[in-house]
Design a protein around this motif. Structure first.
Motif, PDB file in Angstrom:
ATOM      1  N   LYS A   1     -11.339   6.893  -4.225  1.00 54.74           N
ATOM      2  CA  LYS A   1     -11.907   7.164  -5.383  1.00 54.74           C
ATOM      3  C   LYS A   1     -12.719   6.211  -5.884  1.00 54.74           C
ATOM      4  CE  LYS A   1      -9.041  11.145  -6.879  1.00 54.74           C
ATOM      5  NZ  LYS A   1      -7.958  11.704  -7.865  1.00 54.74           N
ATOM      6  N   ALA A   2     -12.364   5.010  -6.208  1.00 58.58           N
ATOM      7  CA  ALA A   2     -13.111   4.000  -6.681  1.00 58.58           C
ATOM      8  C   ALA A   2     -14.041   3.624  -5.962  1.00 58.58           C
ATOM      9  CB  ALA A   2     -12.031   2.808  -6.870  1.00 58.58           C
ATOM     10  N   LEU A   3     -14.244   3.789  -4.500  1.00 55.00           N
ATOM     11  CA  LEU A   3     -15.119   3.178  -3.840  1.00 55.00           C
ATOM     12  C   LEU A   3     -16.488   4.278  -4.130  1.00 55.00           C
ATOM     13  CD1 LEU A   3     -13.767   2.105  -0.499  1.00 55.00           C
ATOM     14  CD2 LEU A   3     -14.924   0.732  -2.007  1.00 55.00           C
ATOM     15  N   LEU A   4     -15.953   5.636  -4.174  1.00 52.06           N
ATOM     16  CA  LEU A   4     -16.926   6.550  -4.281  1.00 52.06           C
ATOM     17  C   LEU A   4     -17.698   6.881  -5.809  1.00 52.06           C
ATOM     18  CD1 LEU A   4     -15.054   9.551  -2.380  1.00 52.06           C
ATOM     19  CD2 LEU A   4     -17.046   8.371  -1.538  1.00 52.06           C
TER      20      LEU A   4
ATOM     21  N   ILE B   1       0.753  -1.322  -0.177  1.00 50.26           N
ATOM     22  CA  ILE B   1       0.034   0.135   0.136  1.00 50.26           C
ATOM     23  C   ILE B   1       0.891   1.281  -0.134  1.00 50.26           C
ATOM     24  CG2 ILE B   1      -0.273   0.145   2.467  1.00 50.26           C
ATOM     25  CD1 ILE B   1      -3.040   0.886   0.109  1.00 50.26           C
ATOM     26  N   ASN B   2       0.467   2.144  -0.693  1.00 53.19           N
ATOM     27  CA  ASN B   2       1.025   3.406  -0.509  1.00 53.19           C
ATOM     28  C   ASN B   2       0.256   4.707  -0.780  1.00 53.19           C
ATOM     29  OD1 ASN B   2       0.581   3.510  -3.407  1.00 53.19           O
ATOM     30  ND2 ASN B   2       2.711   3.201  -4.304  1.00 53.19           N
ATOM     31  N   PHE B   3       0.452   5.882  -0.690  1.00 50.17           N
ATOM     32  CA  PHE B   3      -0.759   6.998  -0.795  1.00 50.17           C
ATOM     33  C   PHE B   3      -1.265   7.012  -2.025  1.00 50.17           C
ATOM     34  CE2 PHE B   3      -1.593  11.657  -1.726  1.00 50.17           C
ATOM     35  CZ  PHE B   3      -2.215  11.689  -0.559  1.00 50.17           C
ATOM     36  N   LYS B   4      -0.768   6.751  -3.231  1.00 48.15           N
ATOM     37  CA  LYS B   4      -1.277   6.860  -4.554  1.00 48.15           C
ATOM     38  C   LYS B   4      -2.148   5.558  -4.559  1.00 48.15           C
ATOM     39  CE  LYS B   4      -0.326   6.643  -9.573  1.00 48.15           C
ATOM     40  NZ  LYS B   4       0.676   6.432 -10.356  1.00 48.15           N
ATOM     41  N   MET B   5      -2.189   4.445  -4.185  1.00 49.09           N
ATOM     42  CA  MET B   5      -3.334   3.262  -3.958  1.00 49.09           C
ATOM     43  C   MET B   5      -4.266   3.715  -3.024  1.00 49.09           C
ATOM     44  SD  MET B   5      -1.078  -0.366  -3.971  1.00 49.09           S
ATOM     45  CE  MET B   5       0.527   0.114  -3.780  1.00 49.09           C
ATOM     46  N   ALA B   6      -3.902   4.341  -1.805  1.00 44.96           N
ATOM     47  CA  ALA B   6      -4.818   4.555  -1.162  1.00 44.96           C
ATOM     48  C   ALA B   6      -6.143   5.593  -1.696  1.00 44.96           C
ATOM     49  CB  ALA B   6      -4.309   5.142   0.283  1.00 44.96           C
ATOM     50  N   ILE B   7      -5.416   6.827  -2.328  1.00 51.75           N
ATOM     51  CA  ILE B   7      -6.290   7.878  -2.772  1.00 51.75           C
ATOM     52  C   ILE B   7      -6.894   7.075  -4.021  1.00 51.75           C
ATOM     53  CG2 ILE B   7      -6.213   9.721  -4.270  1.00 51.75           C
ATOM     54  CD1 ILE B   7      -5.573  10.213  -1.371  1.00 51.75           C
TER      55      ILE B   7
ATOM     56  N   LYS C   1      -6.907  -9.778   6.469  1.00 54.43           N
ATOM     57  CA  LYS C   1      -6.032  -9.977   5.383  1.00 54.43           C
ATOM     58  C   LYS C   1      -6.382  -9.730   4.153  1.00 54.43           C
ATOM     59  CE  LYS C   1      -3.517 -13.873   5.475  1.00 54.43           C
ATOM     60  NZ  LYS C   1      -3.230 -15.352   5.725  1.00 54.43           N
ATOM     61  N   ASN C   2      -7.619 -10.060   3.574  1.00 53.45           N
ATOM     62  CA  ASN C   2      -8.459  -9.865   2.508  1.00 53.45           C
ATOM     63  C   ASN C   2      -8.642  -8.425   2.152  1.00 53.45           C
ATOM     64  OD1 ASN C   2      -8.317 -12.493   1.631  1.00 53.45           O
ATOM     65  ND2 ASN C   2     -10.286 -12.943   2.394  1.00 53.45           N
ATOM     66  N   LEU C   3      -8.976  -7.513   3.324  1.00 52.63           N
ATOM     67  CA  LEU C   3      -9.187  -6.322   2.926  1.00 52.63           C
ATOM     68  C   LEU C   3      -7.773  -5.377   3.056  1.00 52.63           C
ATOM     69  CD1 LEU C   3     -12.092  -5.643   6.030  1.00 52.63           C
ATOM     70  CD2 LEU C   3     -12.195  -5.645   3.262  1.00 52.63           C
ATOM     71  N   ALA C   4      -6.931  -5.757   3.409  1.00 53.01           N
ATOM     72  CA  ALA C   4      -5.387  -5.197   3.264  1.00 53.01           C
ATOM     73  C   ALA C   4      -4.994  -5.182   1.822  1.00 53.01           C
ATOM     74  CB  ALA C   4      -4.410  -6.019   4.102  1.00 53.01           C
ATOM     75  N   VAL C   5      -5.401  -6.455   1.094  1.00 54.80           N
ATOM     76  CA  VAL C   5      -4.869  -6.379  -0.554  1.00 54.80           C
ATOM     77  C   VAL C   5      -6.016  -5.725  -1.307  1.00 54.80           C
ATOM     78  CG1 VAL C   5      -3.595  -8.477   0.098  1.00 54.80           C
ATOM     79  CG2 VAL C   5      -5.866  -8.803  -0.710  1.00 54.80           C
ATOM     80  N   LEU C   6      -7.154  -5.499  -0.800  1.00 53.76           N
ATOM     81  CA  LEU C   6      -8.307  -4.853  -1.574  1.00 53.76           C
ATOM     82  C   LEU C   6      -7.832  -3.607  -2.518  1.00 53.76           C
ATOM     83  CD1 LEU C   6     -10.923  -4.810  -2.754  1.00 53.76           C
ATOM     84  CD2 LEU C   6     -11.799  -3.805  -0.773  1.00 53.76           C
TER      85      LEU C   6
ATOM     86  N   LYS D   1      -4.641  -2.828  -3.413  1.00 50.21           N
ATOM     87  CA  LYS D   1      -3.691  -3.301  -4.498  1.00 50.21           C
ATOM     88  C   LYS D   1      -4.270  -3.908  -5.513  1.00 50.21           C
ATOM     89  CE  LYS D   1       1.114  -4.724  -4.967  1.00 50.21           C
ATOM     90  NZ  LYS D   1       2.246  -4.880  -4.303  1.00 50.21           N
ATOM     91  N   GLY D   2      -5.060  -4.797  -5.247  1.00 54.49           N
ATOM     92  CA  GLY D   2      -6.123  -5.423  -6.407  1.00 54.49           C
ATOM     93  C   GLY D   2      -6.621  -4.565  -7.351  1.00 54.49           C
ATOM     94  N   ILE D   3      -7.313  -3.505  -6.780  1.00 55.97           N
ATOM     95  CA  ILE D   3      -8.014  -2.417  -7.635  1.00 55.97           C
ATOM     96  C   ILE D   3      -6.994  -1.812  -8.321  1.00 55.97           C
ATOM     97  CG2 ILE D   3      -9.263  -0.284  -7.478  1.00 55.97           C
ATOM     98  CD1 ILE D   3     -10.523  -1.527  -5.067  1.00 55.97           C
ATOM     99  N   PHE D   4      -5.589  -1.461  -7.563  1.00 56.38           N
ATOM    100  CA  PHE D   4      -4.732  -0.673  -8.533  1.00 56.38           C
ATOM    101  C   PHE D   4      -4.197  -1.560  -9.567  1.00 56.38           C
ATOM    102  CE2 PHE D   4      -0.413   0.771  -8.884  1.00 56.38           C
ATOM    103  CZ  PHE D   4      -0.469   2.077  -8.785  1.00 56.38           C
ATOM    104  N   ILE D   5      -3.897  -2.828  -9.271  1.00 59.62           N
ATOM    105  CA  ILE D   5      -3.262  -3.784 -10.554  1.00 59.62           C
ATOM    106  C   ILE D   5      -4.343  -3.827 -11.447  1.00 59.62           C
ATOM    107  CG2 ILE D   5      -2.788  -6.124 -11.068  1.00 59.62           C
ATOM    108  CD1 ILE D   5      -1.723  -6.362  -8.248  1.00 59.62           C
ATOM    109  N   ALA D   6      -5.741  -3.793 -11.236  1.00 57.55           N
ATOM    110  CA  ALA D   6      -6.581  -3.947 -12.350  1.00 57.55           C
ATOM    111  C   ALA D   6      -6.868  -2.512 -13.216  1.00 57.55           C
ATOM    112  CB  ALA D   6      -8.207  -3.918 -11.991  1.00 57.55           C
TER     113      ALA D   6
END
Length: 282
Positions: A72-75, A62-68, A99-104, A106-111
């Motif tokens: 945005k994706a959730l909204l 996780i990093n700042f860019k992924m968190a933002i 554990k699953n929520l922690a990788v959510l 990054k999963g969205i970011f990879i997509a």
């Protein structure tokens, strides 16, 4: 053909040596790879991994860019809430859910990252959070996906039945693992998707055998992570029984790291086997 491989750390880090061999062979077969590890360290330990670095992308869990991007994706993307709902519903205990929520994110970011890269398939090694990432990425992009199950990840059962439903296939490395999986998901479900393909290494076409004098000690080598599933404690007990029977012409070496390191050291000392069992690490 272009495939995304999702790993735990490979090609960085000390573990997953067996996955290195597999990916190198896939490359030799002319398949284009994009390797995305879940939480890679910065060190490259295995020399064979250097050949895969140009096929891999490094970024943290996780990093700042992924968190933002995640917020945005959730909204803006309602269907992501359905994926979130699946994670909450089918994670069978709070720890697996965390554990699953922690990788959510990054999963969205990879997509988002692979949308325009002409990826034809996604494959994850391990049925735990790496498969969760592949599941999320596939759900968002529509790209077919699959995953490889080993041992501990079957026992953990991180949404295995739910993950099997949309996957193209599931590769398992042993018949024993296949039977364990069927006990979890039920024999009536998805049997046709399960394929047993053993792990392997590249073997030289010819091997020169050299005669050796009989060694003074019989040498036992155990290359494995120091985890419960590997059963090191039983080998320690077996060595203890040999000593009790007066058989002392052996040496045993545990090559590996893991959470049981101190516990196994204590057991070796307790059995007075430190002259017979060594733990060199990796």
């Amino acid at each position: 053909m272009k495939i995304v491989y999702i790993t735990a750390q490979t090609p960085w880090g000390k573990g997953e040596t067996f996955i290195l061999e597999e990916m190198l062979e896939v490359k030799r077969q002319g398949i284009d790879l994009l390797i995305i590890p879940r939480n890679p360290p910065k060190e490259v330990f295995h020399k064979e991994a250097n050949e895969l670095l140009k096929n891999a992308v490094w970024f943290p869990l996780i990093n700042f860019k992924m968190a933002i991007s995640f917020l945005k994706a959730l909204l803006t993307k309602i269907f992501l809430w359905k994926i979130l709902g699946v994670l909450v519903k089918y994670s069978r205990n709070p720890w697996i859910l965390i554990k699953n929520l922690a990788v959510l994110p990054k999963g969205i970011f990879i997509a988002e990252m692979i949308r325009k890269k002409n990826i034809e398939h996604i494959h994850a090694h391990w049925g735990s959070t790496t498969a969760t990432m592949a599941y999320i990425t596939s759900r968002i992009t529509g790209i077919p996906w699959s995953f490889t199950l080993h041992r501990w990840d079957i026992a953990e059962n991180n949404m295995l039945k739910e993950k099997m439903k949309p996957s193209k296939f599931v590769r398992i490395i042993s018949e024993h693992g296949r039977n364990n999986l069927l006990e979890i998901i039920g024999t009536e479900y998805y049997k046709e998707k399960i394929h047993v393909i053993h792990m392997g290494v590249k073997v030289p076409e010819s091997v020169e055998l050299k005669e050796k004098n009989e060694p003074e000690n019989f040498v036992i080598v155990t290359p494995a992570n120091l985890v419960e599933k590997k059963g090191h404690k039983y080998l320690i007990e077996a060595c203890f029984l040999l000593i009790k029977q007066g058989i002392k012409n052996f040496r045993c070496f545990f090559y590996g790291e893991g959470p049981l390191k101190n516990q196994l050291k204590n057991l070796i000392n307790e059995k007075r086997l430190k002259d017979y069992i060594k733990m060199p690490g990796i």
